[in-house]
Design an enzyme around this catalytic site. Structure first.
Site, PDB file in Angstrom:
ATOM      1  CE  LYS A  25      69.404  14.146  31.573  1.00  0.00           C
ATOM      2  NZ  LYS A  25      67.773  14.389  31.635  1.00  0.00           N
ATOM      3  CB  SER A  79      65.793  12.358  29.265  1.00  0.00           C
ATOM      4  OG  SER A  79      66.724  13.435  29.186  1.00  0.00           O
ATOM      5  CB  SER A  99      67.915  16.584  28.681  1.00  0.00           C
ATOM      6  OG  SER A  99      67.467  16.698  29.807  1.00  0.00           O
TER       7      SER A  99
END
Length: 348
Positions: free
Chosen positions: A129, A183, A126
């Site tokens: 992101k 997230s 993640s």
């Protein structure tokens, strides 16, 4: 008398020929001198200063990425002039981390304080992101009202979400809070579709932005970071991406928040209240930074293949900024223990 005139004319002709030959010899010598001078200029000003571009950036590089010119010295400033640069491991003899790759970057001093495998490819999970947020901030409008569609469901079951549903209406700014704080993979898909027009177009924008800022060992296949063999980065590339995102005050605000409260209208006329909680252990109270180190924000990431990952923006007791990144720790406990070991170097 006629013979004397003949001799005089012949001597004049011979003198003219000698002069022409002398002029030709002079011109030939002049051309040779010019050629020798040009060769000397090439050797001394260029060839002796060639640099092996084995890595994307080198502060001493006089050729690659010249973008700024100093009026005072009439010289070009290298692309990496204001970046932390390291071509090999640094500090691993005094600090041994088990995580696969890690780096600590002093932004004010433009110095790498620790480097372990920072140019080796890893899965970012993640941390992806950060780039999704960067592209949205650069090309999107935070005030846009976005209607969530079926794209928010096109993710792996059980993966991290911020609980948005088809038909929900949120601003792009609110979606970025859900993306970075909680997230949310569902938020990542909706952001990508809204900003890019299609998911594939947005992913192309991510890769183009990575190339623009010099993250040459990075390739994205999705906007959220779920596992794909062709989706990878390095610690150094994540440093470049995170550093670029920090240029936006909105990004610094988003990553500094411990939580975010939102009321989302439902399609049936009711509404629901959601609290997005940070996934950062420093913000949740599960980890404490070393003395005189302030954690100002960051992004976490975890998948089976990527391991536990963390990118942090911190400041020392004087307010000087640092970026620290760890990729592929075996557990979250190891991740935060080793991140504290990195952060302990800041005030030493």
């Amino acid at each position: 008398m006629e013979e004397s005139r003949y001799m005089r004319n012949r001597r004049r002709e011979q003198e003219r020929i000698r002069q022409q030959k002398a002029v030709r010899r002079f011109l030939i010598l002049l051309l040779i001198l010019i050629a020798l001078l040009a060769a000397a200029v090439y050797v001394f000003l260029f060839k002796d200063h060639e640099v092996d571009l084995g890595l994307p950036y080198d502060r001493t590089d006089t050729v690659f990425g010249m973008q700024q010119v100093s009026v005072e010295f009439n010289t070009a400033t290298g692309f990496a002039a204001d970046l932390c640069v390291a071509n090999s491991d640094i500090g691993t003899e005094s600090l041994t981390l088990e995580s696969a790759s890690a780096g600590l970057f002093d932004e004010d001093a433009q110095e790498v304080l620790y480097a372990k495998g920072i140019h080796e490819r890893r899965y970012p999970a993640s941390l992806t992101k950060v780039m999704t947020c960067l592209v949205a901030l650069k090309y999107g409008n935070l005030e846009d009202q976005v209607t969530v569609g079926a794209e928010c469901l096109d993710i792996e079951y059980g993966s991290s979400v911020c609980d948005i549903h088809p038909g929900d209406q949120l601003s792009l700014q609110e979606l970025l809070y859900g993306l970075m704080i909680n997230s949310g993979n569902d938020a990542a898909m909706t952001i990508a579709l809204h900003v890019g027009g299609s998911i594939d177009a947005f992913i192309s924008m991510m890769n183009q932005e990575a190339e623009r800022i010099g993250a040459t060992q990075t390739h994205f296949m999705n906007p959220h970071g779920l596992q794909d063999e062709d989706h990878y980065t390095t610690v150094y590339d994540m440093y470049l991406i995170f550093r670029e995102a920090l240029q936006y005050p909105e990004f610094q605000d988003i990553i500094s928040r411990t939580n975010y409260y939102i009321t989302i209208p439902n399609t049936d006329g009711t509404s629901r209240d959601i609290t997005w909680e940070s996934t950062n252990y420093y913000f949740l109270g599960y980890a404490a930074a070393p003395k005189d180190v302030q954690v100002s924000g960051g992004k976490t990431g975890t998948t089976d293949e990527a391991g536990a990952c963390l990118c942090l923006y911190t400041k020392d007791k004087y307010g000087s900024p640092f970026i620290s990144i760890i990729l592929k720790s075996s557990t979250k406990d190891q991740l935060y223990t080793e991140m504290n070991e990195l952060l302990s170097k800041i005030n030493n």
